[in-house]
Write a protein that holds these residues in place. Structure first.
Motif, PDB file in Angstrom:
ATOM      1  N   TRP A   1       0.818  -1.211   0.000  1.00 25.81           N
ATOM      2  CA  TRP A   1       0.000   0.000   0.000  1.00 25.81           C
ATOM      3  C   TRP A   1       0.854   1.264   0.000  1.00 25.81           C
ATOM      4  N   ASN A   2       2.056   1.171  -0.529  1.00 25.51           N
ATOM      5  CA  ASN A   2       2.932   2.336  -0.670  1.00 25.51           C
ATOM      6  C   ASN A   2       3.253   2.566  -2.131  1.00 25.51           C
ATOM      7  N   THR A   3       3.413   3.812  -2.501  1.00 22.42           N
ATOM      8  CA  THR A   3       3.826   4.124  -3.864  1.00 22.42           C
ATOM      9  C   THR A   3       5.315   3.844  -4.030  1.00 22.42           C
ATOM     10  N   LYS A   4       5.746   3.837  -5.269  1.00 24.36           N
ATOM     11  CA  LYS A   4       7.168   3.666  -5.562  1.00 24.36           C
ATOM     12  C   LYS A   4       7.975   4.822  -4.979  1.00 24.36           C
ATOM     13  N   GLY A   5       7.394   6.020  -5.022  1.00 24.23           N
ATOM     14  CA  GLY A   5       8.085   7.180  -4.458  1.00 24.23           C
ATOM     15  C   GLY A   5       8.278   7.056  -2.962  1.00 24.23           C
ATOM     16  N   GLU A   6       7.250   6.623  -2.251  1.00 20.44           N
ATOM     17  CA  GLU A   6       7.361   6.429  -0.804  1.00 20.44           C
ATOM     18  C   GLU A   6       8.398   5.368  -0.482  1.00 20.44           C
ATOM     19  N   THR A   7       8.388   4.296  -1.258  1.00 19.18           N
ATOM     20  CA  THR A   7       9.327   3.195  -1.022  1.00 19.18           C
ATOM     21  C   THR A   7      10.762   3.641  -1.265  1.00 19.18           C
ATOM     22  N   LEU A   8      10.986   4.380  -2.337  1.00 19.87           N
ATOM     23  CA  LEU A   8      12.330   4.872  -2.637  1.00 19.87           C
ATOM     24  C   LEU A   8      12.814   5.822  -1.557  1.00 19.87           C
ATOM     25  N   ARG A   9      11.960   6.726  -1.123  1.00 19.58           N
ATOM     26  CA  ARG A   9      12.346   7.683  -0.085  1.00 19.58           C
ATOM     27  C   ARG A   9      12.737   6.968   1.202  1.00 19.58           C
ATOM     28  N   GLU A  10      11.955   5.971   1.599  1.00 18.16           N
ATOM     29  CA  GLU A  10      12.273   5.249   2.832  1.00 18.16           C
ATOM     30  C   GLU A  10      13.536   4.415   2.680  1.00 18.16           C
ATOM     31  N   ALA A  11      13.708   3.799   1.504  1.00 14.91           N
ATOM     32  CA  ALA A  11      14.909   2.988   1.277  1.00 14.91           C
ATOM     33  C   ALA A  11      16.168   3.841   1.378  1.00 14.91           C
ATOM     34  N   VAL A  12      16.131   5.022   0.784  1.00 16.84           N
ATOM     35  CA  VAL A  12      17.296   5.906   0.826  1.00 16.84           C
ATOM     36  C   VAL A  12      17.546   6.399   2.247  1.00 16.84           C
ATOM     37  N   SER A  13      16.475   6.693   2.990  1.00 21.04           N
ATOM     38  CA  SER A  13      16.647   7.188   4.363  1.00 21.04           C
ATOM     39  C   SER A  13      17.214   6.131   5.295  1.00 21.04           C
ATOM     40  N   MET A  14      16.964   4.852   4.987  1.00 23.97           N
ATOM     41  CA  MET A  14      17.439   3.761   5.833  1.00 23.97           C
ATOM     42  C   MET A  14      18.837   3.282   5.456  1.00 23.97           C
ATOM     43  N   ALA A  15      19.301   3.624   4.253  1.00 29.21           N
ATOM     44  CA  ALA A  15      20.559   3.082   3.750  1.00 29.21           C
ATOM     45  C   ALA A  15      21.756   3.797   4.370  1.00 29.21           C
ATOM     46  N   VAL A  16      22.783   3.023   4.678  1.00 30.12           N
ATOM     47  CA  VAL A  16      24.038   3.603   5.156  1.00 30.12           C
ATOM     48  C   VAL A  16      24.710   4.347   4.008  1.00 30.12           C
ATOM     49  N   ASP A  17      24.695   3.729   2.838  1.00 30.25           N
ATOM     50  CA  ASP A  17      25.238   4.338   1.633  1.00 30.25           C
ATOM     51  C   ASP A  17      24.085   4.506   0.649  1.00 30.25           C
ATOM     52  N   ALA A  18      23.538   5.717   0.592  1.00 33.67           N
ATOM     53  CA  ALA A  18      22.327   5.968  -0.191  1.00 33.67           C
ATOM     54  C   ALA A  18      22.647   6.151  -1.672  1.00 33.67           C
ATOM     55  N   THR A  19      23.327   5.178  -2.248  1.00 37.18           N
ATOM     56  CA  THR A  19      23.634   5.207  -3.676  1.00 37.18           C
ATOM     57  C   THR A  19      23.208   3.875  -4.275  1.00 37.18           C
ATOM     58  N   GLY A  20      23.274   3.801  -5.564  1.00 36.20           N
ATOM     59  CA  GLY A  20      22.943   2.565  -6.254  1.00 36.20           C
ATOM     60  C   GLY A  20      21.583   2.599  -6.904  1.00 36.20           C
ATOM     61  N   TRP A  21      20.637   3.345  -6.322  1.00 35.78           N
ATOM     62  CA  TRP A  21      19.304   3.406  -6.918  1.00 35.78           C
ATOM     63  C   TRP A  21      19.359   4.020  -8.318  1.00 35.78           C
ATOM     64  N   ASP A  22      20.309   4.938  -8.517  1.00 35.89           N
ATOM     65  CA  ASP A  22      20.395   5.622  -9.802  1.00 35.89           C
ATOM     66  C   ASP A  22      21.051   4.761 -10.876  1.00 35.89           C
ATOM     67  N   ASP A  23      21.572   3.590 -10.502  1.00 35.29           N
ATOM     68  CA  ASP A  23      22.135   2.664 -11.489  1.00 35.29           C
ATOM     69  C   ASP A  23      21.082   1.701 -12.032  1.00 35.29           C
TER      70      ASP A  23
END
Length: 262
Positions: free
Chosen positions: A87-109
């Motif tokens: 029940w979450n959008t892709k935008g919500e999921t991406l935002r939370e994933a980046v906020s939880m990541a130690v190294d907030a990279t890789g999504w752009d690959d």
């Protein structure tokens, strides 16, 4: 030179060949079984569809419930698909994933685009088109998450342009700006715009009710529970979509497509 066929594609071809032979020869059942096993392994390893199902249904709970039964019948193993972000959008999921990541990279690959390399290469480098439904959802979600990508990620670098053609990279040949690409863009925009209006559509109320029933049956939820998650998801998408359009400005060709009557 184009890339060779992926393991998933090879397994899909093998499965189809075996299925055709099995129509006349029951001894090929074991080959089909082996091909399905290999295709499933390739799907889970590569994170892409095996080709055994339509691309837009492969993550639906109704389909994954059938996959669970298939795995049990074939291999005697109880698999279970879970949907923690149902029940979450892709935008919500991406935002939370980046906020939880130690190294907030890789999504752009990652890659979202549906287009093949020959349609979206600029200066002999593959890009994402930026206008198909998958690319628009990506760009919408990245905007929602408060992230940025270089314009050169996409063939259509500038969605703020008032003219479709002007939004493309200056290095992209005019000869490749085809009606088919534009049609993909219009269709993708309308998909997201129609989804944003779905909760207000009296004509689609039965569709939403059926969707809630199908999801509930697959996951063991009541229709009421499913609808209580479905409606906030639609409202969140609407909010994100309208905010994305505002960021592009009223003269954007995407905004024009979104508001055009069908």
């Amino acid at each position: 030179m184009s890339d060779g066929p992926s393991a998933t594609l090879q397994m899909d071809r093998r499965w189809r060949r075996a299925a055709r032979r099995a129509e006349n020869d029951a001894s090929d059942v074991e080959e089909i079984r082996a091909a399905i096993e290999a295709a499933l392994a390739a799907q889970w390893r590569e994170g892409v569809p095996s080709g055994l199902v339509a691309a837009l249904t492969r993550c639906h709970p109704r389909f994954t419930a059938k996959m669970e039964r298939l795995v049990m019948e074939l291999f005697g193993h109880r698999a279970r698909y879970r949907f923690p972000r149902l029940w979450n959008t892709k935008g919500e999921t991406l935002r939370e994933a980046v906020s939880m990541a130690v190294d907030a990279t890789g999504w752009d690959d990652t890659r979202s685009c549906w287009q093949s390399q020959r349609h979206v290469s600029v200066d002999r480098k593959r890009r994402q088109c930026g206008i198909c439904a998958a690319c628009l959802l990506r760009r919408l979600s990245i905007h929602c998450a408060g992230l940025r990508e270089p314009p050169e990620t996409y063939v259509w670098e500038d969605l703020r342009s008032s003219e479709f053609k002007e939004g493309a990279s200056r290095s992209f040949p005019d000869s490749k700006i085809t009606f088919a690409l534009k049609r993909h863009g219009v269709a993708g925009t309308r998909h997201l715009a129609d989804l944003a209006a779905l909760d207000e559509s009296a004509t689609q109320s039965d569709t939403l009710r059926r969707s809630a029933i199908f999801i509930g049956q697959a996951l063991g939820f009541s229709r009421i529970k499913t609808e209580s998650g479905q409606r906030p998801l639609l409202l969140q998408h609407k909010s994100e979509w309208h905010d994305f359009l505002r960021s592009l400005g009223p003269d954007s060709f995407v905004a024009t497509w979104a508001e055009a009557p069908l």
